[in-house]
Each structure stands twice: as structure tokens, then as C-alpha cells.
Motif scaffolding. Sequence first.
Motif, short mmCIF file in Angstrom:
data_model
loop_
_atom_site.label_atom_id
_atom_site.label_comp_id
_atom_site.label_asym_id
_atom_site.label_seq_id
_atom_site.Cartn_x
_atom_site.Cartn_y
_atom_site.Cartn_z
N ARG A 1 65.93 115.88 130.77
CA ARG A 1 66.09 117.31 129.92
C ARG A 1 65.08 117.07 128.69
O ARG A 1 64.56 115.85 128.42
N GLY B 1 65.94 121.53 131.80
CA GLY B 1 66.05 120.41 132.26
C GLY B 1 66.66 120.60 133.78
O GLY B 1 66.75 121.68 134.13
N ILE C 1 61.75 114.31 125.28
CA ILE C 1 62.20 114.01 126.82
C ILE C 1 63.34 113.06 126.81
O ILE C 1 62.62 111.85 126.62
#
Length: 254
Positions: free
Chosen positions: A143, A153, A206
Amino acid sequence: MTIPGTLFQLIAFLLLVVPGIVYTACRRYLRGPTPDEKDFSVRLVHAIAASIIFDCVYLIIVGPWIISTVERVEADSNILLTNPRLTALAVLVLAVVIPATVAGIQQVRFARDPVSVGFAPSRRPYPSAWDAKATERADCFVRIRTADGRWVGGYMPSEEGYIATYPESRDIFIPEQWEMGENGEFLDPVKGSLGIYVPLTGNERISWIREPPTPEEQPSEGADRNRYLRLFGLALTSAAAGAIAGRWRWRSRH
């Protein structure tokens, strides 16, 4: 710069220049890029300096053989073609094998206790943590919180996902896109999705997740409240039972 016009000039040019290029390239691959080698001109200077050092060492060790070979070639320019295998082997050893071996030997490490010898790069050959670890993450969920505060994501299979690393601009392709909640939770797969491409500018966050819990596995607020009430009731019951037992023991003694 004069272009080599004969076979001998070409071989001499290779022996003068290529050893340093091979050495610096192998060292950069094993050790990783250093801050001062980001500029091509710096890498070129290092390669030329290494070539000069290798050429001087060659002259010190096999100087007489090199001089006699040069004299024979000047006397007969076709002597190199009479034994092409030996010529190619000499160029390969002097220009490639020895510089690459020297670069590899520099990565040998000696341990004091216990005494052992191991091959380990002095630095990891990656310019950033993204290049070292991002490409290893697969068969999991990923994601991304974009720069504008949105969540995107999905699922990243090992054979279909793609992550760009140095020297290209960073980006990621997620083959199976999922709908995301406001807090980054995975909701449901996007129907008909063929993947999502996300360019990365450096302001994103991330995270990789092994497997998000299914809705049936996620505890609801009501279930949490009931569990806490049961625990609280059990604690009160245990305390009351302990008090009654203590009072009964006191009466039996008196």
C-alpha cells in the motif's frame, strides 16, 4: 585522438585502457557506488589511473617478454595472426582476468576469532535501501500513501509485479489493485482491474503487508466491548469469592 590502424595498435590500446575499465567496473559492482563516483568524469579518471598502475605492474613483472614481443611484431606485422589463440589469451588474461581478480580479492575479509576467510563486499552494492529491498518484496500486499494523502495499493505477485530501480526513476506496477479505506486498510479487489501504475517522486510512504485479515477475522467494536465486560465480570466474581472464603475461614477460627 588517433584511431588504431593496425591489429597491433588495437591490442596495445586494449592493454593500455581496458584493464582499468574492467577493474573499476568490477569493484563498483561488488562494493557498490560511492558518492564520488556519481560523476562520469570521476569514474573515467579512476579507470585511467588504474590502467596506468596495471600497465606499470605488467612492465615490472613481464617487461622483457613485452619488449621482445613488440620487437618481433615490428619485424613481422603478421606474427600476431600466426597464433591468434595465444594472442587472444594474452589479451584476455592481461586486460580482463587479472583486473577482475584483483577487484574480487579486495572484497576478501579476514576474521580474527575464529580465524577464517570470507568473501563479503565492504559495502552493499546498492545505491539506496529501495534498490536493496523493494525488489525482494513479492507475494504480499503493498500500500502506498501518495503525496496528496490518498491510499492506493493491491496484491503484488512475484511473477507479475514490477519495480523500477536505479538508474531509472522509481515507480511500481501492482498487478492486482484493491479498494483502500481512509486509514489504508484493504477492502475489496477492484473488479476488472488489470493493475495500477504508481510513479514515485520521493514523497510517498510505502508499506508491504503479508496478508490483511479478512472481515470475519477482524474483531468488531461490539465484540471487543463484550470481551472486556466478560473479563471485568470474571474479575469481580473472583474477588467476591475470595472475600467470602476469607470471611468463612475467620469465623471457623473464632
